[in-house]
Design a protein around this motif. Sequence first.
Motif, PDB file in Angstrom:
ATOM      1  N   PRO A   8      21.747  31.009  30.917  1.00  0.00           N
ATOM      2  CA  PRO A   8      22.230  29.677  31.280  1.00  0.00           C
ATOM      3  C   PRO A   8      21.059  28.710  31.460  1.00  0.00           C
ATOM      4  O   PRO A   8      20.020  29.078  32.016  1.00  0.00           O
ATOM      5  N   GLY A 146      20.628  36.546  29.937  1.00  0.00           N
ATOM      6  CA  GLY A 146      21.952  36.513  29.328  1.00  0.00           C
ATOM      7  C   GLY A 146      21.852  35.875  27.958  1.00  0.00           C
ATOM      8  O   GLY A 146      20.748  35.631  27.445  1.00  0.00           O
ATOM      9  N   PRO A 147      22.981  35.582  27.298  1.00  0.00           N
ATOM     10  CA  PRO A 147      22.930  34.902  25.998  1.00  0.00           C
ATOM     11  C   PRO A 147      22.208  33.564  26.096  1.00  0.00           C
ATOM     12  O   PRO A 147      22.367  32.819  27.070  1.00  0.00           O
ATOM     13  N   GLU A 150      23.581  29.827  27.331  1.00  0.00           N
ATOM     14  CA  GLU A 150      24.950  30.149  27.731  1.00  0.00           C
ATOM     15  C   GLU A 150      25.553  28.991  28.528  1.00  0.00           C
ATOM     16  O   GLU A 150      24.915  28.426  29.417  1.00  0.00           O
ATOM     17  N   GLU A 166      18.641  34.502  19.532  1.00  0.00           N
ATOM     18  CA  GLU A 166      19.245  35.834  19.527  1.00  0.00           C
ATOM     19  C   GLU A 166      18.657  36.696  18.412  1.00  0.00           C
ATOM     20  O   GLU A 166      18.411  37.893  18.604  1.00  0.00           O
TER      21      GLU A 166
END
Length: 404
Positions: A8, A146-147, A150, A166
């Motif tokens: 995030p 995290g991604p 995000e 990614e």
Amino acid sequence: MELRILGPVEIYDDRTEAPWMPTGAKQRALLGALTVKAGQVVPADRLVDELWAERPPAGAANALQAHIARLRRQLPPPPVAGAPATARREHAWLATHPLGYVLHAGRTPTDAQRFDHLLTQARTQAAAEPARAQGLLRQALALWRGPALEGCGRGTICSTEAALLEESRLLALEELHDTSLRLGQHRRLTAELRELTAAHPLRERFYELLMTALHRTGRQAEALAVYEQARRRLLHELGIEPGPVLHARLEAILRRRPDPAPHPTAPPPLPPPAADSPMDDHRPHDRSQDRPAPAPHPAPPPTRSRTRREGRGDGPPPAARPGGTGTRAGRPAGPPAPAPHEAHTAPVPGGPQGAGEGEFDLRLLHGEIAQLRHRLETLAREQRDVTDRLGRLERLTARRAPAP
């Protein structure tokens, strides 16, 4: 202070050891897009597209200005070296430009830049000091929370950068496990690699690393089963045979070729990297220049040979396509020739300083490739979910059908 997008979007203040995150979804998307383009003027119409895509409100320009003003009020004061606190409060992150808006990060790094910096160091030392490269890769991957980006929506700027980040993360994972295999740590890698092949079923490199780990532990039958699993998955999802990397690993296992001996280097002590360690350049990093270090395993040529599904009659045969040398599904492919790793990309003309139209086009191409790879995996998961649901519905209908 650090701008963070590996997860995030947030701003981490090391003076208070507390992260700050925008409260609204639009502010998060706005800060994410401006952080990705830090130091560059982002046109207002691009930000409108980022926030509202194809459905902007009637007063989109005024709405954008309102979100910019709200974000300015929420942003913490950025650090300015040698300046008093009052000057730091007056210093603005966001500046208005006749063509749009620009985020002035100054000397404030991003976690993505730290990730790239550690990745570059690891690739530089991979051949001579694999143990140290392994430690650097672990430090780089530990930065992820995290991604990437995000909660920043699906705008073009954030989604493209998230796909590129990614892809860089997956390449780092491949290099970490490859380095661990070179250090003779194959026994503890099989469980991790099985999880990675399950999470990324269309990524052939993870299958090849798992086959290598199993082969080195004397589990040849399991290694061959992994190849067959990868082959069935690729044929079912994409209609293609495994590429040269997997085929070469299969040949090595069948012919019982000995693997190279593990590197004898012992892991040297690694001091933890400082969060505010200066780097050579804090400008946005061009991910199209990323190239992993050469892997010790055979790798596919830049243009992959792909086969069609059996029974599909449209289009010319693979050998007749430009650059195509593939075979039909089910027929054995010829022996592959060693080639650079499939993730390698062609250098951009002019180097990092020659940022022109060609470099811009190449960056867009890499973004589209990463997005397509992510989309393929998403579609494959959705197809499996739909198939499972249909199967359950058919079984339920069969149970409820009246007896004749």
